[in-house]
Design a protein around this motif. Structure first.
Motif, PDB file in Angstrom:
ATOM      1  N   UNK A   1      31.980  19.428   9.873  1.00  0.00           N
ATOM      2  CA  UNK A   1      31.183  18.225  10.156  1.00  0.00           C
ATOM      3  C   UNK A   1      30.798  17.534   8.850  1.00  0.00           C
ATOM      4  N   UNK A   2      30.409  16.268   8.945  1.00  0.00           N
ATOM      5  CA  UNK A   2      29.825  15.591   7.792  1.00  0.00           C
ATOM      6  C   UNK A   2      28.395  16.106   7.605  1.00  0.00           C
ATOM      7  N   UNK A   3      27.895  15.986   6.368  1.00  0.00           N
ATOM      8  CA  UNK A   3      26.579  16.548   6.060  1.00  0.00           C
ATOM      9  C   UNK A   3      25.419  16.014   6.885  1.00  0.00           C
ATOM     10  N   UNK A   4      25.582  14.805   7.455  1.00  0.00           N
ATOM     11  CA  UNK A   4      24.480  14.230   8.225  1.00  0.00           C
ATOM     12  C   UNK A   4      24.565  14.538   9.710  1.00  0.00           C
ATOM     13  N   UNK A   5      25.686  15.095  10.136  1.00  0.00           N
ATOM     14  CA  UNK A   5      25.865  15.263  11.594  1.00  0.00           C
ATOM     15  C   UNK A   5      24.773  16.113  12.251  1.00  0.00           C
ATOM     16  N   UNK A   6      24.442  17.278  11.692  1.00  0.00           N
ATOM     17  CA  UNK A   6      23.398  18.075  12.359  1.00  0.00           C
ATOM     18  C   UNK A   6      22.002  17.468  12.249  1.00  0.00           C
ATOM     19  N   UNK A   7      21.871  16.463  11.385  1.00  0.00           N
ATOM     20  CA  UNK A   7      20.567  15.813  11.216  1.00  0.00           C
ATOM     21  C   UNK A   7      20.385  14.738  12.287  1.00  0.00           C
ATOM     22  N   UNK A   8      21.451  14.014  12.581  1.00  0.00           N
ATOM     23  CA  UNK A   8      21.351  12.866  13.484  1.00  0.00           C
ATOM     24  C   UNK A   8      21.939  13.114  14.867  1.00  0.00           C
ATOM     25  N   UNK A   9      22.744  14.144  15.012  1.00  0.00           N
ATOM     26  CA  UNK A   9      23.411  14.383  16.298  1.00  0.00           C
ATOM     27  C   UNK A   9      23.075  15.777  16.781  1.00  0.00           C
ATOM     28  N   UNK A  10      23.256  15.976  18.096  1.00  0.00           N
ATOM     29  CA  UNK A  10      23.085  17.346  18.571  1.00  0.00           C
ATOM     30  C   UNK A  10      24.470  17.976  18.722  1.00  0.00           C
ATOM     31  N   UNK A  11      24.558  19.189  18.258  1.00  0.00           N
ATOM     32  CA  UNK A  11      25.829  19.914  18.332  1.00  0.00           C
ATOM     33  C   UNK A  11      25.856  20.635  19.674  1.00  0.00           C
ATOM     34  N   UNK A  12      26.877  20.357  20.496  1.00  0.00           N
ATOM     35  CA  UNK A  12      26.900  20.955  21.834  1.00  0.00           C
ATOM     36  C   UNK A  12      26.735  22.479  21.817  1.00  0.00           C
ATOM     37  N   UNK A  13      26.052  22.956  22.834  1.00  0.00           N
ATOM     38  CA  UNK A  13      25.843  24.406  22.983  1.00  0.00           C
ATOM     39  C   UNK A  13      27.202  25.099  23.059  1.00  0.00           C
ATOM     40  N   UNK A  14      27.163  26.380  22.910  1.00  0.00           N
ATOM     41  CA  UNK A  14      28.376  27.199  22.912  1.00  0.00           C
ATOM     42  C   UNK A  14      29.216  26.981  21.649  1.00  0.00           C
ATOM     43  N   UNK A  15      28.586  26.414  20.620  1.00  0.00           N
ATOM     44  CA  UNK A  15      29.249  26.330  19.322  1.00  0.00           C
ATOM     45  C   UNK A  15      28.567  27.359  18.422  1.00  0.00           C
ATOM     46  N   UNK A  16      29.349  28.124  17.697  1.00  0.00           N
ATOM     47  CA  UNK A  16      28.751  28.993  16.686  1.00  0.00           C
ATOM     48  C   UNK A  16      28.615  28.149  15.425  1.00  0.00           C
ATOM     49  N   UNK A  17      27.354  27.967  14.993  1.00  0.00           N
ATOM     50  CA  UNK A  17      27.113  27.068  13.860  1.00  0.00           C
ATOM     51  C   UNK A  17      26.953  27.882  12.580  1.00  0.00           C
ATOM     52  N   UNK A  18      27.832  27.614  11.633  1.00  0.00           N
ATOM     53  CA  UNK A  18      27.806  28.339  10.355  1.00  0.00           C
ATOM     54  C   UNK A  18      27.376  27.363   9.260  1.00  0.00           C
ATOM     55  N   UNK A  19      26.303  27.741   8.549  1.00  0.00           N
ATOM     56  CA  UNK A  19      25.787  26.895   7.461  1.00  0.00           C
ATOM     57  C   UNK A  19      26.387  27.334   6.130  1.00  0.00           C
TER      58      UNK A  19
END
Ligand code: S3P
Length: 167
Positions: free
Chosen positions: A78-96
């Motif tokens: 993702x772009x760096x702003x995506x998790x700030x402005x958008x919601x990431x659909x459930x069932x995604x494993x989010x790795x920072x």
């Protein structure tokens, strides 16, 4: 358990490079939100910012992540702003991908730096970084220290994914 792996982190932290390596090692498809948007809009991220504005770009990001996550088994950068402005659909494993601001600045080539409109003013970018890190940490299911070279930390992510039988 999870449909996709979504990589988040500040601009230039290495999400795209990490994503490509992960996809190769795990035999998964790699997709990059910014690249998908640029192809669909037939325009670079910088030009979208300049001609249509940041708000418009943010709406494209939300639409893009919603559409991409209709499919499964992908590594998504993702772009760096995506998790700030958008919601990431459930069932995604989010790795920072967690890299320090100064490490990011040192690592970026001049060309990579120039591509990113929000990185052009260093002190503003540093403030943005500070404002965002808490959100990245809150959103993540798993964080990796990305201050070393990718080769030194990629196995941490691969092992986590394989141990958990995530995809
Ligand atoms: C942005 C990050 C960029 C790109 C755009 C905005 C941001 O992606 O989406 O320039 O707000 O952090 P990278 O994180 O791949 O640089």
């Amino acid at each position: 358990m999870y449909d996709n792996i979504v990589l988040i982190g500040f601009m230039g932290s290495g999400k795209t490079s990490v994503g490509k390596i992960l996809a190769r090692q795990l035999h998964k498809k790699f997709v990059d939100v910014d690249t998908v948007i640029e192809k669909e809009q037939n325009s670079s991220v910088s030009d979208i910012f300049e001609n249509k504005g940041e708000e418009y770009f943010r709406s494209l990001e939300q639409k893009c992540i919603n559409e991409l996550t209709q499919k499964t088994g992908q590594i998504i950068a993702t772009g760096g702003g995506l998790p700030i402005y958008s919601s990431i659909p459930e069932k995604s494993l989010i790795v920072y991908i967690d890299a320090d601001f100064d490490v990011i600045l040192k690592r970026l080539s001049r060309k990579e730096h120039a591509k990113r409109p929000l990185l052009q003013d260093e002190s503003r970018a540093r403030t943005l970084y500070k404002q965002r890190i808490d959100t990245y940490k809150e959103q993540a299911n798993f964080s990796v220290d990305a201050n070393q070279t990718i080769q030194t930390f990629i196995h941490v992510i691969v092992d986590f994914i394989l141990d958990q039988r995530i995809l």
